[in-house]
Design an enzyme around this catalytic site. Structure first.
Site, short mmCIF file in Angstrom:
data_model
loop_
_atom_site.label_atom_id
_atom_site.label_comp_id
_atom_site.label_asym_id
_atom_site.label_seq_id
_atom_site.Cartn_x
_atom_site.Cartn_y
_atom_site.Cartn_z
N TYR A 128 0.84 -1.20 0.00
CA TYR A 128 0.00 0.00 0.00
C TYR A 128 0.87 1.26 0.00
CZ TYR A 128 -3.41 3.49 1.50
OH TYR A 128 -4.19 4.61 1.58
N LYS A 173 0.96 4.20 -2.88
CA LYS A 173 0.67 5.60 -2.63
C LYS A 173 1.85 6.49 -3.04
CE LYS A 173 -2.81 5.24 -2.56
NZ LYS A 173 -3.99 5.97 -3.09
#
Length: 256
Positions: A153, A157
């Site tokens: 994740y 990002k």
């Protein structure tokens, strides 16, 4: 007033940003993953102009979302909000054989950027976790590395911020920025998240509506510019990401 497309807007921050824009008189198109989520979105924001439907983990459905959006006419702004979280216990794989976190969080944003008629403003959702992201693009699909959902994740990002700044450089006539909404109590963030949920949607709505003027190539948190991970501004990393996304999708980012 602006026309704005918000991806991943059947609930959470995407819906909140869409609601803020609608309250200000802007024309909003929502996006939902499937027909059931479309019904949820229409109930949640009946004043929305339209809802486009498609699962952004699928390259084919992402292309169809772009076609639906283009069929509705040109947008002044697009908020790339759609994302999956960091609690997956194993590497989920899409129908295209891609790591789901990368496919939804990064590749769909790239493909929609390339295919949706070019708006005046683009907003990409980052995260404070991007600062822990790894800019090494050699194993985007986690085929060699041991799976780590939180790291995947954070990496995604970081790449969203890289994408935002790459587009700002490649398309100087478009204002392209990235936003850290904070750790807010959405379904992804969890009920114990400490930040203000409504405030988490303000910056992206403000950017989409044009309130930031000529600002581009920036990373913002609560309408204030912050310094992103150094890799986000590295042209080599930007170009490598664009090239890999083009290779995976078969779609080049159009020329300026």
């Amino acid at each position: 007033m602006a026309r704005v497309l918000v991806t991943g807007s059947s609930d959470g921050l995407g819906l909140l940003a869409a609601r803020l824009l609608a309250e200000q008189g802007h024309r909003v198109t929502l996006h939902a993953r499937n027909d059931r989520r479309r019904d949820d979105a229409e109930r949640a924001l009946p004043e929305a102009e339209a809802v486009v439907v498609g699962d952004l983990s699928s390259l084919a459905e992402t292309r169809d979302v772009a076609a639906q959006a283009n069929g509705l006419g040109r947008y002044d702004a697009v908020i790339h909000n759609a994302a999956v979280g960091y609690q997956e216990q194993r590497r989920a794989q899409t129908e295209d054989g891609l790591a789901q976190v990368f496919a939804v969080n990064v590749l769909s944003a790239y493909l929609l950027t390339a295919l949706v008629q070019r708006p005046d403003r683009l907003v990409y959702l980052g995260s404070g976790m991007h600062r822990g992201g790894d800019p090494d693009l050699s194993d985007l699909q986690w085929e060699r590395k041991r799976w780590n959902g939180s790291q995947a994740y954070a990496d995604s990002k970081l790449l969203d911020v890289v994408l935002a700044l790459a587009v700002a450089r490649r398309w100087p006539q478009v204002r392209s920025n990235a936003v850290d909404p904070g750790w807010v109590p959405t379904r992804m963030g969890g009920r114990g998240a400490p930040d203000d949920l409504r405030l988490g949607a303000v910056t992206q709505a403000w950017l989409a509506a044009g309130g930031s003027g000529e600002l581009t190539g920036a990373y913002l948190h609560h309408q204030r510019r912050q310094q992103p991970h150094p890799a986000a501004s590295d042209e080599r990393v930007q170009e490598e990401l664009l090239a890999r996304c083009a290779q995976l999708t078969g779609v080049e980012l159009p020329a300026p």
